[in-house]
Design an enzyme around this catalytic site. Structure first.
Site, PDB file in Angstrom:
ATOM      1  N   SER A 272     -59.661  -7.975 -14.070  1.00  0.00           N
ATOM      2  CA  SER A 272     -58.954  -6.721 -13.791  1.00  0.00           C
ATOM      3  C   SER A 272     -59.952  -5.583 -13.819  1.00  0.00           C
ATOM      4  O   SER A 272     -60.956  -5.634 -14.549  1.00  0.00           O
ATOM      5  CB  SER A 272     -57.869  -6.474 -14.834  1.00  0.00           C
ATOM      6  OG  SER A 272     -57.347  -5.151 -14.721  1.00  0.00           O
TER       7      SER A 272
ATOM      8  N   TYR B 117     -56.056  -6.208 -23.787  1.00  0.00           N
ATOM      9  CA  TYR B 117     -56.116  -6.654 -22.389  1.00  0.00           C
ATOM     10  C   TYR B 117     -57.501  -6.399 -21.800  1.00  0.00           C
ATOM     11  O   TYR B 117     -58.077  -7.271 -21.135  1.00  0.00           O
ATOM     12  CB  TYR B 117     -55.049  -5.919 -21.580  1.00  0.00           C
ATOM     13  CG  TYR B 117     -54.977  -6.299 -20.125  1.00  0.00           C
ATOM     14  CD1 TYR B 117     -54.422  -7.518 -19.737  1.00  0.00           C
ATOM     15  CD2 TYR B 117     -55.446  -5.436 -19.138  1.00  0.00           C
ATOM     16  CE1 TYR B 117     -54.346  -7.868 -18.391  1.00  0.00           C
ATOM     17  CE2 TYR B 117     -55.369  -5.778 -17.792  1.00  0.00           C
ATOM     18  CZ  TYR B 117     -54.816  -6.992 -17.428  1.00  0.00           C
ATOM     19  OH  TYR B 117     -54.741  -7.341 -16.101  1.00  0.00           O
TER      20      TYR B 117
END
Length: 201
Positions: A95, A108
């Site tokens: 990401s 995350y």
């Protein structure tokens, strides 16, 4: 083969792929964070198709267990198979958050940054066996999740994207397809590709 996380005892009715419209697919229910499950999945795939040419790790939700541990276990299991024929391609989905961070997403961001670091090491280790390992880092991609955002939140998010719009699943799929299948990608390994509308500029 398509391995998807589903509630226990449930399975999707079909597999939809924007990349290969007429390819055969098998659905496997597996816990990516459990090594025995991953090994069994890989064995089933080899038993069915005879070999593994490409894996694309794109699992999430349980942050560390799937975003990092699952990528490690799937890559490790597939690499053992690819090494025997001295050929393979691994594409790990991380990401843009793993590159630039994001407020409130420390776990995350850490997991996705870990995927990037792991992939670079795996690329070095696999190079002598002609195994290419690359990372794709999407930004905001149109999905059920983005559809649930309120107007104010969406306006705020779009304001951070130089291209001013969400990416589409097909955008990510096209890049993954290139890295996985194109002869033109045979000399690319250890690289991180952002597909984010310019967020990480």
């Amino acid at each position: 083969a398509t391995a998807q996380e589903q509630p226990e005892g449930e399975a999707p009715d079909k597999v939809e792929s924007p990349v290969v419209x007429x390819x055969e697919a098998x659905i496997v229910l597996v816990n990516y964070a459990r090594e025995a499950d991953v090994d069994a999945m890989m064995k089933d795939a080899v038993d069915y198709w005879g070999q593994i040419d490409v894996i694309a790790n794109n699992a999430g939700i349980t942050v560390i267990a799937l975003n990092l541990t699952g990528v490690f276990l799937c890559s490790q299991a597939a690499t053992k198979i690819m090494m025997k024929k001295r050929k393979g391609r691994i594409i790990n989905i991380a990401s843009v958050v793993g590159l630039i961070g994001n407020i409130g997403q420390a776990n995350y961001a850490a997991a996705k940054a870990g995927v990037i670091g792991f992939s670079k090491t795996a690329a070095r280790e696999g190079a002598s066996r002609n195994i290419n390992v690359n990372v794709v880092c999407p930004g905001f991609i149109a999905s059920e999740m983005t559809a649930k955002l309120g107007e104010d939140m969406e306006k705020k998010i779009l304001g951070t994207i130089p291209l001013g719009r969400y990416g589409q699943p097909e955008d990510v799929a096209g890049l993954v397809e290139f890295l996985a299948l194109s002869p033109a990608a045979s000399y690319i390994t250890g690289q991180t590709f952002t597909i984010d509308g310019g967020i990480a500029i």
